[in-house]
Design a protein around this motif. Structure first.
Motif, short mmCIF file in Angstrom:
data_model
loop_
_atom_site.label_atom_id
_atom_site.label_comp_id
_atom_site.label_asym_id
_atom_site.label_seq_id
_atom_site.Cartn_x
_atom_site.Cartn_y
_atom_site.Cartn_z
N LEU A 280 -26.83 -41.41 -4.08
CA LEU A 280 -26.23 -40.32 -4.84
C LEU A 280 -26.73 -38.95 -4.38
CD1 LEU A 280 -26.51 -41.93 -8.40
CD2 LEU A 280 -24.78 -42.30 -6.61
N PHE A 281 -25.79 -38.05 -4.13
CA PHE A 281 -26.05 -36.66 -3.73
C PHE A 281 -26.90 -36.54 -2.47
CE2 PHE A 281 -25.32 -36.68 -8.33
CZ PHE A 281 -24.23 -35.81 -8.41
N PRO A 282 -26.61 -37.31 -1.42
CA PRO A 282 -27.33 -37.12 -0.16
C PRO A 282 -26.95 -35.78 0.47
CG PRO A 282 -25.47 -38.57 0.20
CD PRO A 282 -25.53 -38.32 -1.29
N SER A 283 -27.80 -35.26 1.31
CA SER A 283 -27.49 -34.05 2.05
C SER A 283 -26.27 -34.32 2.93
CB SER A 283 -28.67 -33.63 2.91
OG SER A 283 -28.93 -34.63 3.90
N PRO A 284 -25.52 -33.29 3.33
CA PRO A 284 -24.34 -33.51 4.17
C PRO A 284 -24.64 -34.31 5.44
CG PRO A 284 -24.33 -31.27 3.32
CD PRO A 284 -25.63 -31.87 2.91
N ALA A 285 -25.76 -34.00 6.10
CA ALA A 285 -26.09 -34.71 7.34
C ALA A 285 -26.37 -36.18 7.06
CB ALA A 285 -27.30 -34.06 8.01
N GLN A 286 -27.11 -36.46 5.99
CA GLN A 286 -27.39 -37.86 5.68
C GLN A 286 -26.16 -38.58 5.16
OE1 GLN A 286 -30.92 -38.69 3.40
NE2 GLN A 286 -32.25 -38.09 5.09
N SER A 287 -25.29 -37.87 4.48
CA SER A 287 -24.04 -38.50 4.04
C SER A 287 -23.24 -38.99 5.24
CB SER A 287 -23.20 -37.50 3.23
OG SER A 287 -21.94 -38.04 2.91
N GLU A 288 -23.12 -38.17 6.26
CA GLU A 288 -22.39 -38.58 7.46
C GLU A 288 -23.07 -39.77 8.13
OE1 GLU A 288 -21.87 -35.30 10.07
OE2 GLU A 288 -20.75 -34.08 8.62
N ALA A 289 -24.40 -39.76 8.19
CA ALA A 289 -25.13 -40.87 8.81
C ALA A 289 -24.94 -42.15 8.01
CB ALA A 289 -26.60 -40.52 8.92
N LEU A 290 -24.93 -42.04 6.68
CA LEU A 290 -24.72 -43.21 5.84
C LEU A 290 -23.31 -43.77 6.01
CD1 LEU A 290 -26.53 -41.91 2.64
CD2 LEU A 290 -27.28 -43.83 4.05
N GLU A 291 -22.33 -42.88 6.06
CA GLU A 291 -20.96 -43.32 6.28
C GLU A 291 -20.82 -44.06 7.61
OE1 GLU A 291 -17.88 -40.28 5.56
OE2 GLU A 291 -19.50 -39.13 4.60
N ALA A 292 -21.54 -43.60 8.61
CA ALA A 292 -21.46 -44.22 9.94
C ALA A 292 -21.95 -45.66 9.93
CB ALA A 292 -22.26 -43.40 10.95
N THR A 293 -22.73 -46.04 8.91
CA THR A 293 -23.20 -47.43 8.81
C THR A 293 -22.22 -48.32 8.05
OG1 THR A 293 -24.42 -47.14 6.72
CG2 THR A 293 -25.57 -46.56 8.77
#
Length: 382
Positions: free
Chosen positions: A146-159
């Motif tokens: 919940l509420f990850p930083s934009p950079a970490q959100s993109e990295a999480l989506e990539a998984t």
């Protein structure tokens, strides 16, 4: 790299935890997260069981992810009640679930903390695999970042995690305002007059507004603040789970990262707003008052914060979740993110379809809210 789960953050030294990148955000520091546990704010009895992920290698603690097993969806600000209902209708258990978040705190920030020098992409992949392993081993329905930083959100989506988009209203110090008047000059004439009127109302009410840092707030003031906080929560039908001991602990251990805007009259603190800060962002958290004073809520929760950001060179002010009334006071709609792991392929497909339909609606809402910008044409519309 070995993964482990700890259910008591005090078993990890604060020095080891705070050496990780990401802990510059006050809510992710050991003092804050462990304080929630030691002062009785986070317990299994109220549906919050600490479940922090640790990744260790030969050098020691390489990465960490704050986590909790949840028996409900309260206190998260990313609403998944409909998902839980769908599971129940199909005779399946949605709770407990795993969340990676800061309890009761809808503030954007890192969710994976990692040792300086460690590859961030590798840390993300390992953390996600560790999270998925917990879900599988404990037969949980899901894991939610919940509420990850934009950079970490993109990295999480990539998984392969599913992304959900939300909206908050943030203030940005983009041009580097010289002072509050400089900020006002970027607004339309109507909005300037309205803000000046609200600030004048607060001044003329006989209330003295005082800003204090955590290390200068007395224990009695913390007790008064807790009463203010609890009163506001009860008025809105919510349960005030944070304790006086927790607030005192934050003031003592986080010091200048904690701010309180106090409203005093006749020797009595009758209102206060609590905020936290790091080098880049000011975070508004809680407000309470014993009596309604015209303009004081806006002064304490918004204008004092904006002025503080300008004075101290802070680039962003997140005043809390929701609230379209913030737009007219200079806060613009800003997309937030959450990322979700749903192991059941049927529900993963159904939720992905839901998000495919929900996301354009949220994006349209953000676009529509931008149309109500208080800034003059050409400002605040980036």
């Amino acid at each position: 790299m070995d993964a482990a789960v700890v259910t008591d953050l005090t078993t990890i030294s604060s020095d080891e935890w705070n050496a990780l990148r990401g802990t510059e955000v006050p809510f992710l520091r050991h003092e804050f997260l462990a304080g929630l546990e030691t002062t009785g704010c986070i317990t299994a009895d109220i549906g919050w069981l600490p479940h922090h992920l640790l990744l260790r290698d030969a050098k020691g603690l390489a990465a960490a992810v704050p986590g909790y097993l949840k028996g409900h969806s309260w206190g998260e600000f990313v609403f998944d009640w409909a998902w839980a209902d769908a599971y129940e209708r199909h005779g399946l258990r949605y709770y407990p679930k795993l969340i990676h978040a800061v309890p009761f705190t809808p503030a954007t920030g890192p969710r994976i903390l990692w040792r300086p020098g460690l590859d961030a992409t590798e840390a993300t992949m390992l953390a996600v695999e560790a999270s998925k392993a917990v879900v599988a081993e404990r037969d949980l329905s899901s894991a939610h970042w919940l509420f990850p930083s934009p950079a970490q959100s993109e990295a999480l989506e990539a998984t392969g995690l599913l992304r959900r988009t939300g909206c908050q209203f943030h203030w940005h110090n983009d041009p580097g305002y010289r002072d509050f008047q400089d900020f006002l000059d970027t607004l339309t004439s109507r909005r300037r007059k309205s803000i000046r009127r609200e600030r004048r109302q607060a001044r003329e009410s006989g209330v003295e507004v005082v800003l204090k840092t955590g290390d200068t707030i007395t224990e009695q003031e913390w007790h008064t603040f807790h009463a203010l906080y609890a009163r506001t929560f009860h008025e809105h039908g919510n349960v005030p789970l944070l304790t006086t001991e927790f607030f005192v602990h934050c003031g003592q251990t986080l010091g200048e990262s904690v701010l309180m805007v106090q409203g005093w009259r006749d020797g009595r603190m009758l209102a206060a707003a609590l905020l936290f800060r790091d080098d880049e962002t000011l975070y508004g958290r809680y407000w309470g008052c014993f009596e309604d004073v015209p303009g004081l809520h806006f002064e304490a929760c918004y204008y004092q914060g904006i002025e503080y950001c300008i004075t101290n060179g802070i680039q962003r002010f997140e005043p809390g979740a929701q609230g379209e009334h913030k737009i007219s006071r200079g806060f613009l709609p800003t997309a937030t993110r959450s990322c979700h792991w749903i192991p059941d392929p049927r529900f993963r497909e159904a939720i992905a379809d839901f998000l495919h339909r929900e996301t354009p609606m949220v994006e349209r809402y953000i676009e529509e809210m931008h149309a109500h910008t208080p800034y003059r044409i050409g400002r605040g519309n980036e």
